[in-house]
Design a protein around this motif. Structure first.
Motif: not given
Length: 251
Positions: A104-108, A134-136, A174-176, A243-245
Motif C-alpha cells: 500500500x502506498x500514498x502520496x498526499x 495506491x492513493x494519490x 491530471x492525477x487519473x 477542489x481536492x482530487x
C-alpha cells in the motif's frame, strides 16, 4: 512576511475538519491490512504514520520517506516507540525502496511540488508489488475561489497561486491520467471542495497574506488594492474553497 514553520503548517492542516475527512477517506479506500508494507512518500513530519502503523499492526511495516532532514527529525519524534515504522531519507524521484515490495502506498499533496510528477509515479510503480493499492491526493489550485467584493483581485490571487506560487498547480485534474500513464489501474476518482469560513484558518492553509504580498512584490497586484483586499477579508464574513482530487489505483 515570514514563511510559516512547514511541519507546523502540515500538522495543523491535517488536524482541520477538511484535513481529517479526506485523510480518513483515503485510508479507508486503501484498505490497508495487518502485516502489509505501507509507504508514505513525502511523509513530512509524520502526520499520517501513526494511523498507517495502527492499520498494518505489529506484524506490518510502515515506511516514511522525505528528503527534508528537519521533517525526518519530526517524523522520528512522532513515531518514537511505534513498532515497524521506518523513516528513510530519499526523494520521490529516487525512492529508497526495494523494487516490488510495497503493498500500500500514498502520496498526499506532494506531486504538486516535485520537478517531474511522471517520474515520481514511475518510481512508485517500481516500488509496489502486483496487486498493490495506491492513493494519490492533490489540489487543483486553478479552482481556488475567494469571496470578495473586489472579484478581480480574487481572480488575480488565484492566477498568481497557479502561475507562480505552486510548481504543479493543476496536478489534481491530471492525477487519473498520470496514474494511467504510469501503468496503474485507476479504480476510484473523487473530488471534494474543502470550505473555509474562518479567515485565520484560510490564511494559514491557503497562504492568503504571504502570497498576496509576494504577488504585490512581483508586480502582479497593485499594492494598495492588494492590501485593501486582505483587510476586507479579515474584517467581514469569509468564504474560500478549492477542489481536492483523490485517486485510488492498483498495480
Amino acid at each position: 512576511m515570514s514563511r510559516p514553520d512547514q511541519a507546523f503548517y502540515m500538522l495543523r492542516g491535517a488536524a482541520s475538519d477538511a484535513g481529517r475527512a479526506y485523510k480518513q477517506e483515503l485510508l479507508d479506500l486503501l484498505d490497508i491490512q495487518a502485516g502489509q508494507i505501507a509507504l508514505d512518500v513525502g511523509c513530512g513530519p509524520g502526520t499520517d504514520l501513526p494511523a498507517l502503523a495502527e492499520r498494518v499492526g505489529d506484524s506490518g511495516t510502515v515506511i516514511g520517506v522525505d528528503r527534508d532532514e528537519a521533517m525526518l527529525t519530526r517524523a522520528r519524534e512522532r513515531t518514537d516507540g511505534l513498532p515497524g515504522v521506518e523513516i528513510r531519507k530519499g526523494d520521490a524521484h529516487d525512492l529508497p525502496i526495494e523494487p516490488g515490495t510495497v503493498d500500500r502506498a500514498k502520496i498526499d499533496r506532494v506531486l504538486m511540488h516535485v520537478a517531474e510528477p511522471s517520474d515520481a509515479l514511475a518510481q512508485l510503480h517500481l516500488a509496489t508489488r502486483p496487486g498493490a493499492r495506491i492513493g494519490l491526493v492533490e489540489p487543483d489550485w486553478d479552482t481556488l475561489i475567494v469571496d470578495a467584493e473586489d472579484l478581480e483581485t480574487s481572480r488575480a490571487f488565484t492566477r498568481y497561486t497557479t502561475e507562480e506560487a505552486v510548481r504543479n498547480a493543476t496536478i489534481g485534474r491530471s492525477l487519473a491520467r498520470l496514474a494511467e500513464q504510469a501503468r496503474f489501474r485507476v479504480e476510484t476518482v473523487r473530488a471534494t471542495a474543502p470550505v473555509f469560513r474562518d479567515f485565520h484558518e484560510a490564511d494559514h492553509t491557503l497562504g492568503l497574506g504571504r502570497n498576496m504580498q509576494k504577488a504585490i512584490n512581483g508586480g502582479c497586484v497593485d499594492r494598495d488594492r492588494g492590501h485593501r483586499w486582505i483587510t476586507s477579508l479579515s474584517e467581514g464574513p469569509f468564504y474560500a474553497s478549492f477542489t481536492l482530487v483523490s485517486v485510488i489505483c492498483s498495480r
